[in-house]
Design a protein around this motif. Structure first.
Motif, short mmCIF file in Angstrom:
data_model
loop_
_atom_site.label_atom_id
_atom_site.label_comp_id
_atom_site.label_asym_id
_atom_site.label_seq_id
_atom_site.Cartn_x
_atom_site.Cartn_y
_atom_site.Cartn_z
N GLN A 17 0.83 -1.20 0.00
CA GLN A 17 0.00 0.00 0.00
C GLN A 17 0.87 1.26 0.00
N ASN B 236 -13.64 -3.00 -4.81
CA ASN B 236 -12.81 -3.69 -5.79
C ASN B 236 -13.60 -4.72 -6.58
N GLU C 290 -4.25 0.95 -5.58
CA GLU C 290 -5.11 1.47 -4.52
C GLU C 290 -4.48 2.73 -3.95
N HIS D 205 -5.29 3.99 -0.87
CA HIS D 205 -5.76 3.97 0.51
C HIS D 205 -4.91 4.86 1.42
N ARG E 142 -8.09 3.23 -7.75
CA ARG E 142 -8.89 2.42 -6.83
C ARG E 142 -8.71 2.93 -5.40
N SER F 56 -8.93 1.23 -1.32
CA SER F 56 -8.92 -0.05 -0.61
C SER F 56 -10.34 -0.49 -0.32
#
Length: 610
Positions: A118, A303, A487, A489, A512, A514
């Motif tokens: 991440q 997702n 992602e 996030h 995207r 998370s």
């Protein structure tokens, strides 16, 4: 059944007729009737396949009357969720020996941890790992000695990749085998608070690491309801698990009993078993409708607006975001798990879990009941929970009512009358948004855009104190064709800090988020993406935008003539092309489809894109 669900199901079936028919013809052609698959091999081929096996196993493999099962495993001991799989092959082989069958580990597939990557360069390989896993599954099963397969995988891209591979070998029966969650650690609220304090510089890295390590603290799946646990929910509601096995803790006698049951069940589904049930015919459009409804009812990961589309394509089924939106509108939200609540999956299981949720939805006519599952016809079997009675696996009905109404509610009194996701449309294109964790006052955001061409640029602006106001962050050039659609996030803690200070903030991105995101309004998976002609590339700082969940609207409030005259931004993406293995995925970036098409390199019958 609910008329909208019937209507959507029929719409999917009708649009999928050509590709579904072609898919079924292909798996029928791959099926060798009335004998073991390995009978088509020459003697040298078979000798190679069984060279390392025991004398008894060689005897069985040389015959054609006992099932031989392939194990496709995503084991590694870096992912806490997958570390328990180290002991599974011997357990599976013993269970199969008890019913006269055999097994081999057919192959391993890569399994990366999004928690480790991440906000790191490696995250740009994450989404592409799904299709890589599908191809690795194909390599594992290409030896053609197996009559059925067991799939060992849990986390984010791994289960979708395994299922794409399994459906490509749809003439084989398939059972998915989970490993279970770790015990609960510190509360999700405490973890989120320390993350935000770290983002503000109030605590140091040592304090943050202690908190994170107290949350992710043992073998087993992370306990928040992100993509990994959404995967397990999906396998349950699609009938690909032994009932009730999704959230039984790892390394327990009940967990081992369920694994043994999965092994013996797939043997029974082979053409040499009790009832031949290939996974490609078991899974149909009703299975995928059930999957979407399960996702909405539990507030699952965004997702899966990518993954379910890609998985359906592998079975010749054409699923769209419009289907998600229509089903969400009639699906009540029955669960409160982090990020749309403070409970974790252990609390969810103890409140009644999947058995209770599936029964609620079945009784309300919100799930297709007469689907095929690995247990046979009918989803009602999945309203049961597994227990051990004198060391033997047994099944009892799920609780009549929720044992914790703050975690699992009812169809009559849901947490929300609509599901956890919505489709947004406007002049920018189409995107999805997770709404299960949003407060009512955040369903409408209007403000000025602040544009970033990378997540690092937004973090730098935050640290410099430039974002202390209301704004909508536009984070673009994050789509699958640009940099693999990582992602984002890592942007949630700083945006959450601003939100807690009273600022109205949101994010719009072709990237995207998370599966554990949701507190900040996030219009994600924007299609078309900025690097492929999307209007997102023309947004400028100060442009006014509106994000309205109730109107399902995402609009750039700039005159059309002015937008037509603007030149799109063209930042260099060279730094996303090299390092940390990114060179190896150039062909995927060049050939991947849009987010709305599942962000996959495969078409609706599992072929590579032209």
């Amino acid at each position: 059944m609910h008329p909208v669900i019937l209507e959507v199901t029929e719409r999917i079936r009708t649009r999928s007729l050509p590709t579904r028919e072609r898919y079924l013809q292909r798996i029928d052609a791959a099926h060798h009737a009335h004998h073991a698959n390995r009978e088509v091999l020459g003697c040298s081929n078979l000798a190679h396949a069984m060279a390392a096996e025991s004398k008894d196993e060689k005897h069985k493999l040389a015959g054609t009357v006992t099932p031989h099962i392939g194990i496709v495993t995503a084991y590694n001991d870096m992912l806490s969720a997958h570390q328990p799989y180290a002991t599974y092959p011997p357990l599976i082989k013993r269970a199969l020996m008890d019913v006269g069958a055999t097994a081999q580990v057919a192959g391993g597939v890569p399994a990366m941890c999004d928690g480790v990557t991440q906000s790191q360069p490696g995250m740009e390989l994450s989404l592409f790992s799904r299709d890589t896993i599908a191809m690795a599954t194909g390599i594992a099963l290409s030896h053609n000695v197996f009559d059925g397969a067991l799939y060992l995988g849990i986390c984010d891209k791994i289960v979708p990749g395994l299922l794409i591979g399994a459906l490509t070998f749809g003439h084989l029966p398939a059972v998915f085998v989970p490993a279970g969650p770790m015990p609960s650690g510190i509360s999700n609220a405490e973890k989120a608070l320390v993350r935000q304090e770290y983002a503000q510089g109030k605590v140091g890295k040592d304090a943050l690491l202690r908190t994170e390590a107290a949350s992710y603290h043992s073998s087993g799946t992370c306990t928040f309801y992100g993509t990994a646990n959404s995967n397990q929910m999906l396998m349950e509601v699609m009938g690909l698990h032994i009932p009730g096995s999704a959230f039984v803790n790892t390394n327990t006698p009940l967990r081992d009993a369920l694994t043994s049951a999965a092994a013996q069940r797939v043997a029974a589904l082979t053409q040499l078993g009790e009832t031949y049930l290939p996974v490609g015919r078991m899974i149909d459009e009703r299975s995928f409708v059930n999957a979407v409804i399960g996702l909405m009812a539990t507030g699952g990961s965004t997702n899966h607006t990518l993954h379910l589309i890609a998985m359906a394509k592998a079975a010749g089924i054409v699923l769209t975001w419009d289907d998600f939106d229509a089903l969400s509108a009639v699906t009540p939200l029955l669960c409160k798990m982090y990020p749309n609540g403070q409970a974790d999956v252990n609390h969810f299981r103890d409140a009644g879990g999947m058995g209770l949720v599936i029964r609620e939805l079945l009784d309300a006519g919100l799930l297709h009941e007469e689907v095929q599952t690995v247990m046979g016809t009918g989803l009602r079997r999945y309203t049961e929970r597994p227990v051990l009675e004198e060391g033997a696996l047994a099944f009892h009905p799920a609780p009549e009512a929720s044992l914790n109404p703050d975690v699992v509610s009812t169809v009559e009194e849901p947490f929300s009358h609509e599901g956890g996701l919505a489709l947004l449309e406007g002049n920018l294109g189409r995107s999805v948004i997770k709404i299960s964790a949003l407060k009512p006052e955040l369903m409408h955001i209007e403000g000025e855009a602040r544009v970033f061409d990378s997540q690092e640029a937004l973090l730098s602006a935050f640290k410099a104190g430039e974002l202390e106001r209301d704004f909508i962050a536009v984070v673009r050039f994050q789509g699958p064709g640009a940099n693999g659609m990582p992602e984002l996030h890592g942007l949630m803690p700083p945006l959450g800090v601003l939100q807690d200070k009273g600022y109205k903030v949101a994010i719009v991105t072709d990237g995207r988020m998370s599966g554990a995101s949701g507190k900040v309004p996030s219009a994600i998976h924007m299609t078309p993406e900025a690097s492929h002609g999307g209007l997102l590339a023309k947004v400028r700082d100060g442009d006014r935008m509106v994000l309205d969940v109730h109107e399902k609207r995402l609009e750039l409030l700039v005159d059309a003539a002015e937008l037509a005259a603007r030149e799109p931004a063209t930042p260099s993406l060279l730094h996303n092309r090299h390092g940390m293995g990114r060179e190896l995925f150039a062909l995927m970036r060049q050939n991947v489809g849009s987010a709305e098409e599942g962000a996959t390199i495969f078409d609706a019958v599992g072929e590579e894109r032209a």
